[in-house]
Structures are given as structure tokens and as C-alpha cells.
Write a protein that holds these residues in place. Structure first.
Motif, mmCIF file in Angstrom:
data_model
loop_
_atom_site.group_PDB
_atom_site.id
_atom_site.type_symbol
_atom_site.label_atom_id
_atom_site.label_comp_id
_atom_site.label_asym_id
_atom_site.label_seq_id
_atom_site.Cartn_x
_atom_site.Cartn_y
_atom_site.Cartn_z
ATOM 1 N N LEU A 249 35.032 31.499 35.500
ATOM 2 C CA LEU A 249 34.189 32.476 36.182
ATOM 3 C C LEU A 249 34.971 33.360 37.146
ATOM 4 C CD1 LEU A 249 30.941 30.470 36.944
ATOM 5 C CD2 LEU A 249 31.187 32.435 35.446
ATOM 6 N N GLY A 250 36.106 32.888 37.649
ATOM 7 C CA GLY A 250 36.889 33.675 38.587
ATOM 8 C C GLY A 250 37.336 34.996 37.991
ATOM 9 N N LEU A 251 37.992 34.939 36.829
ATOM 10 C CA LEU A 251 38.433 36.165 36.167
ATOM 11 C C LEU A 251 37.256 36.967 35.643
ATOM 12 C CD1 LEU A 251 41.583 34.890 34.248
ATOM 13 C CD2 LEU A 251 41.507 36.331 36.277
ATOM 14 N N ASP A 252 36.175 36.283 35.297
ATOM 15 C CA ASP A 252 35.002 37.008 34.817
ATOM 16 C C ASP A 252 34.409 37.868 35.933
ATOM 17 O OD1 ASP A 252 32.881 37.413 32.724
ATOM 18 O OD2 ASP A 252 31.671 36.604 34.347
ATOM 19 N N ILE A 253 34.390 37.350 37.157
ATOM 20 C CA ILE A 253 33.903 38.135 38.295
ATOM 21 C C ILE A 253 34.787 39.354 38.515
ATOM 22 C CG2 ILE A 253 33.567 38.098 40.796
ATOM 23 C CD1 ILE A 253 32.736 35.196 40.554
ATOM 24 N N ALA A 254 36.105 39.156 38.461
ATOM 25 C CA ALA A 254 37.031 40.273 38.648
ATOM 26 C C ALA A 254 36.841 41.330 37.561
ATOM 27 C CB ALA A 254 38.463 39.765 38.653
ATOM 28 N N LYS A 255 36.661 40.870 36.323
ATOM 29 C CA LYS A 255 36.487 41.822 35.228
ATOM 30 C C LYS A 255 35.187 42.607 35.380
ATOM 31 C CE LYS A 255 35.540 40.251 31.134
ATOM 32 N NZ LYS A 255 35.686 39.617 29.795
ATOM 33 N N ARG A 256 34.125 41.940 35.803
ATOM 34 C CA ARG A 256 32.845 42.625 35.977
ATOM 35 C C ARG A 256 32.939 43.697 37.065
ATOM 36 N NH1 ARG A 256 29.198 41.715 39.583
ATOM 37 N NH2 ARG A 256 30.089 39.709 40.132
ATOM 38 N N PRO B 272 34.951 52.874 44.045
ATOM 39 C CA PRO B 272 33.492 52.951 43.834
ATOM 40 C C PRO B 272 32.843 51.603 43.556
ATOM 41 C CG PRO B 272 34.625 53.622 41.841
ATOM 42 C CD PRO B 272 35.699 53.331 42.850
ATOM 43 N N VAL B 273 33.043 50.632 44.424
ATOM 44 C CA VAL B 273 32.405 49.315 44.301
ATOM 45 C C VAL B 273 31.952 48.875 45.685
ATOM 46 C CG1 VAL B 273 33.693 48.570 42.262
ATOM 47 C CG2 VAL B 273 34.631 48.154 44.521
ATOM 48 N N PRO B 274 30.901 48.064 45.777
ATOM 49 C CA PRO B 274 30.502 47.535 47.083
ATOM 50 C C PRO B 274 31.595 46.665 47.683
ATOM 51 C CG PRO B 274 28.740 47.266 45.468
ATOM 52 C CD PRO B 274 29.961 47.680 44.723
ATOM 53 N N ARG B 275 31.667 46.655 48.986
ATOM 54 C CA ARG B 275 32.708 45.903 49.674
ATOM 55 C C ARG B 275 32.636 44.410 49.348
ATOM 56 N NH1 ARG B 275 34.263 43.096 54.105
ATOM 57 N NH2 ARG B 275 36.099 43.872 55.232
ATOM 58 N N ALA B 276 31.416 43.862 49.398
ATOM 59 C CA ALA B 276 31.266 42.427 49.132
ATOM 60 C C ALA B 276 31.640 42.093 47.699
ATOM 61 C CB ALA B 276 29.839 41.991 49.432
ATOM 62 N N GLU B 277 31.366 43.013 46.754
ATOM 63 C CA GLU B 277 31.742 42.770 45.360
ATOM 64 C C GLU B 277 33.258 42.663 45.209
ATOM 65 O OE1 GLU B 277 30.132 42.594 42.441
ATOM 66 O OE2 GLU B 277 28.043 43.041 42.909
ATOM 67 N N LEU B 278 33.970 43.596 45.815
ATOM 68 C CA LEU B 278 35.424 43.569 45.716
ATOM 69 C C LEU B 278 35.993 42.345 46.423
ATOM 70 C CD1 LEU B 278 37.988 44.950 44.765
ATOM 71 C CD2 LEU B 278 37.993 46.294 46.868
ATOM 72 N N ALA B 279 35.424 41.977 47.568
ATOM 73 C CA ALA B 279 35.890 40.787 48.278
ATOM 74 C C ALA B 279 35.688 39.543 47.427
ATOM 75 C CB ALA B 279 35.153 40.659 49.608
ATOM 76 N N ALA B 280 34.538 39.463 46.739
ATOM 77 C CA ALA B 280 34.294 38.308 45.871
ATOM 78 C C ALA B 280 35.300 38.259 44.726
ATOM 79 C CB ALA B 280 32.865 38.373 45.331
ATOM 80 N N ALA B 281 35.632 39.428 44.145
ATOM 81 C CA ALA B 281 36.611 39.452 43.053
ATOM 82 C C ALA B 281 37.993 39.028 43.546
ATOM 83 C CB ALA B 281 36.662 40.850 42.447
ATOM 84 N N LEU B 282 38.404 39.527 44.725
ATOM 85 C CA LEU B 282 39.702 39.120 45.275
ATOM 86 C C LEU B 282 39.740 37.619 45.542
ATOM 87 C CD1 LEU B 282 40.585 41.988 47.775
ATOM 88 C CD2 LEU B 282 41.889 41.310 45.765
ATOM 89 N N ASP B 283 38.676 37.095 46.153
ATOM 90 C CA ASP B 283 38.643 35.663 46.434
ATOM 91 C C ASP B 283 38.711 34.847 45.152
ATOM 92 O OD1 ASP B 283 38.548 36.095 49.116
ATOM 93 O OD2 ASP B 283 36.381 35.849 49.299
ATOM 94 N N ALA B 284 38.056 35.346 44.103
ATOM 95 C CA ALA B 284 38.069 34.615 42.840
ATOM 96 C C ALA B 284 39.478 34.544 42.256
ATOM 97 C CB ALA B 284 37.120 35.274 41.850
#
Length: 468
Positions: free
Chosen positions: A398-405, A330-342
């Protein structure tokens, strides 16, 4: 239409009606005069004897003022009102005439009697012509008052609907002007206002779609910038040291090292700005668009196309497991892609070239788990690394912070521990939308993680990875 307009229209229709009714009363009086005149002309056709004519005149009515008068016989016509010219006209035209005189009208009927023509005169006073007019006008006045009252009621109702619809449009327009593009109106009122309401709703829908598309475009562009920026940062880190505090250097060498430092600092600053831009725009889009879904396996496969190429340049062994089947989250595709990249970007940033990494996807106990392991030095203080803006490597974190969010957005969490490869293991848990949440026993996922944390420090059961 106003109440005054309704009253005016009522009068416009009622005045001609009153005149018509008044004309009908006059016609009835003239017809009665013709009937009385016919009694006399009929008697003249039988006999011209004065006694016969006198009896016919007496039979036509009792009112001396309106009794017929015969001109052209030996009968006394002194009571007649017609002058010689009117009588001559009736004789010459040979037809009945109605002429105006003082106090009323005269009906003149010529009768041919051999070699002469007699004229029967009947007087119709104005009182007979206007008989019943007062009651008729009183009735018409009552009808007019009723019509005006009905017009006022109808116009009041129509005006109230129009005012309510106009106020709704004004209120909605002010709300849109203040930035609330979600407001809509219920089209109502007259046809023109209802059409304006539909047009307003279409305009607001287009504004809302345009703003969402704009924010999506900014977020997608920011996300696409992160990938080449990561490559640029890695290439910058492969350059010589930028330390100028130890050793002696020529001016050219100092300028060279200072240039490398500026490049690295600019890259770090640009990465931070892009991260903030992604977080801000994605948050706004997620708030407006509501819950979104994506396929975790598809996102992992797509992002590993890039990272696998970069890993080949750095001689990094890499593996992907569990990303063959569709796994929704239940997350947007771009959000998950950004978390993986981070998270994967942190592997390339903080582990030496040649260090292996793996990405594993699994699904159980109501959660979807994404695990990123590496063979680097690991993270000495996982709790500090997960705090916003904190890092053991001197970065902004910020990388882990994006993943956590992203994980929290999907009702999940992020944890860090030691990986089987020897380095750090970052696990993102996302709620499984197709699973019914249930109480997890100590034999389930959470219980297993707790036991492993106590025994060996590992928080996620390891799967044997397969080659990507």
C-alpha cells in the motif's frame, strides 16, 4: 390573496361608492325642489295676491304632481300632501324641512307674512330621487367585473411564482436529504419564500463545510496515527524472533514469542486499516473540494523533521537536497505528506538499520520530481512492486500504491530503479502548475531518463546531495 378575496374586496369598495352616487342623485332632486320653492317664496315676499302667487307657481314647473303648494293663504291647497302636524312643525321651527311621504319626499319652506306664516310645499317623487341610478349601478357593475378580472390575473401570477419557488425548495430539500450537499436554490417568489431560499442555501453551505471539515479531520487524524505507528512497528521488529517452528522452547518462551507475533500482526493490520481510511477520506475530500496546491519543499522539510529524528535513533545517514526554494504542486498538502511517509517508511521497514537514504527535490521540463534513494538491498521487480497490493517483501504494497495515486492525481507518475546509493530509487513526478507543458525532446527529462535506463538502468539524473 385568492381570486375570491380580490372579488370580495372589489365589492366592499364598490357598494359604498354606489350608495354615495345614489345619494348624490337624491341631493340633486332636493336642490331642484328648493329652486322651485324659492320662486314661490320670492313671489310671496313681494305680494300675497292670489294671482301673483299663481303665476309664480305656474312658472316653477309644468308637472302638476310636483308643482309647489302654498299653505296658509287663500290659495287652494287641496293638492298638498303634508298633514297638519308636518305644517305646524315647519312653522314652529321656522326653517326648511324635508319629510318622507308615500311616493317620495316633501320640502317644506316656511314664509313669515306679517302675523301669519305660510308654508310652501314641493313634492319630490321617488322617480326623481332615483333618476340615473340604474346606469350608475350598471357602470359600477362593469367596474367590479374589471377589478375582479384584474385581481384574478394578478393573483394567478403571484400564485404561479409562489408555487415555482416552493417546488424548487422541495426539490432541493429532497436532494440534500439524499446526500447531495452541493445543490442550491435561486431565491424567488414572495418575500417570505425568497428569505426561505436564502436560509436554505446558508444551511446547505454549513452542512457542506461541516462534512468537509469532518472528513479532513478524519484524514488528518489517520495521517498523524501513521507516524507513531511506524515507530511502534520498527520497535516491534527490533524485538526477538517470533518463530516457534524451529527449536524447543519452554511454555513461557512460546507465550513470549507468540505475543511478539500477535503484536507484529496487529501493527500490520492497523497500518492497512489506516491506509485505507486515509485513501477513502482523502479521495472524498479531493472530489468535493476540487484541485488543491501545496509547497513540495515545505512538505519535505516538515516530514524530514520526524524522519531525521528516527534516523538518528537507528544511526542512518540521511540527506535532503533541492528543498530550499518554493516548489508548488497540484496536490493537497496532506496527500503529499502521506505519500512521502509511505515511501520513506518503506525505507525504514525494508532496509537494515544504519542504511543511508536521501530525499531530493528538483523542477524541470514541466514536472516536479521527488526522489527517495536508499542504500538497502533494492527492489528486484519494480513493475510488480508498483502493482496495487503487490510487494517483494511480503507486505500489502500500500505504501507505493499511495505514492502512485498521489502522482497520478497530479498528472504525473512513479518509477523505481537502482539508486546511486546502491538500493532502490523511487521517483515521483508531479505536473508543475507554473510551467507550460510542452513536447519533451530526446534531450529533455524523459529522453534522459530513457537513455539512462538503457545504459545503466537509472531513470533519473542524480544530483549531488547536500547535508540536511
Amino acid at each position: 390573496m385568492t381570486a375570491g378575496t380580490g372579488a370580495l374586496l372589489a365589492l366592499v369598495f364598490l357598494i359604498p361608492l354606489g350608495l354615495v352616487l345614489g345619494g348624490q342623485a337624491g341631493e340633486e332632486a332636493i336642490a331642484d325642489a328648493a329652486r322651485r320653492s324659492a320662486l314661490v317664496t320670492g313671489a310671496l315676499a313681494v305680494s300675497t295676491e292670489p294671482e301673483v302667487v299663481a303665476r309664480a307657481i305656474d312658472a316653477s314647473g309644468d308637472d302638476p304632481a310636483t308643482r309647489p303648494v302654498v299653505h296658509g293663504l287663500d290659495v287652494d291647497a287641496a293638492a298638498g300632501r303634508a298633514d297638519a302636524a308636518q305644517l305646524d312643525r315647519a312653522r314652529s321651527e321656522g326653517r326648511s324641512l324635508v319629510v318622507d311621504v308615500d311616493g317620495g319626499v316633501l320640502r317644506l319652506d316656511p314664509v313669515v307674512l306679517g302675523d301669519r306664516t305660510a308654508v310652501v310645499e314641493v313634492f319630490v317623487p321617488d322617480s326623481a330621487l332615483d333618476a340615473g341610478a340604474g346606469s350608475r349601478w350598471l357602470l359600477l357593475t362593469g367596474v367590479a367585473v374589471a377589478l375582479v378580472g384584474a385581481a384574478v390575473l394578478v393573483v394567478d401570477r403571484v400564485a404561479a411564482r409562489a408555487v415555482d419557488a416552493t417546488r424548487g425548495l422541495v426539490k432541493a430539500a429532497l436532494a440534500v436529504g439524499d446526500g447531495d450537499l452541493g445543490v442550491r436554490v435561486e431565491p424567488s417568489g414572495p418575500r417570505e419564500l425568497a428569505e426561505a431560499g436564502h436560509a436554505f442555501n446558508r444551511m446547505a453551505d454549513r452542512f457542506d463545510a461541516a462534512r468537509t471539515e469532518e472528513r479532513e479531520l478524519v484524514a488528518d487524524l489517520s495521517h498523524r496515527l501513521r507516524t507513531p505507528l511506524t515507530v511502534l512497528r520498527l520497535d516491534a521488529e527490533a524485538l526477538e524472533s517470533d518463530d516457534t517452528s524451529v527449536g524447543s522452547f519452554s511454555q513461557a518462551e512460546l507465550d513470549y514469542r507468540r505475543g511478539i507475533r500477535r503484536i507484529r500482526q496487529a501493527i500490520v493490520t492497523l497500518e492497512g486499516e489506516i491506509d485505507v481510511l486515509i485513501k477513502t477520506t482523502r479521495k472524498a475530500v479531493a472530489t468535493e473540494a476540487g484541485p488543491a496546491m501545496c509547497d513540495v519543499s515545505e512538505v519535505v522539510r516538515d516530514r524530514m523533521v520526524f524522519w531525521a529524528a528516527l534516523a538518528g535513533d537507528q544511526n542512518r545517514p540521511h540527506r535532503v537536497s533541492g528543498a530550499q526554494l518554493r516548489i508548488p504542486a497540484p496536490v493537497p498538502r496532506a496527500e503529499l505528506a502521506a505519500a512521502l511517509d509511505a515511501v520513506i517508511g518503506n525505507v525504514f521497514r525494508y532496509t537494515p538499520q544504519g542504511a543511508a537514504f536521501e530525499v531530493a527535490v528538483s523542477r524541470r521540463d514541466g514536472y516536479v520530481a521527488i526522489r527517495i534513494d536508499d542504500a538497502g538491498p533494492g527492489i528486484a521487480d519494480p513493475d510488480r512492486a508498483l502493482r496495487r497490493g503487490a510487494s517483494d517483501q511480503g507486505s500489502t504494497g500500500l505504501g507505493l500504491d499511495i505514492a502512485k495515486r498521489v502522482a497520478l492525481q497530479a498528472n504525473g507518475s512513479v518509477s523505481i530503479d537502482r539508486a546511486q546509493l546502491g538500493g532502490a530509487s523511487v521517483v515521483m513526478l508531479l505536473a508543475d502548475p507554473e510551467a507550460t507543458p510542452r513536447q519533451v525532446s530526446r534531450f529533455g527529462l524523459v529522453g534522459r531518463m530513457a537513455r539512462e535506463q538503457k545504459s545503466s538502468g537509472r531513470r533519473w539524473p542524480r544530483q549531488r546531495p547536500t547535508e540536511s
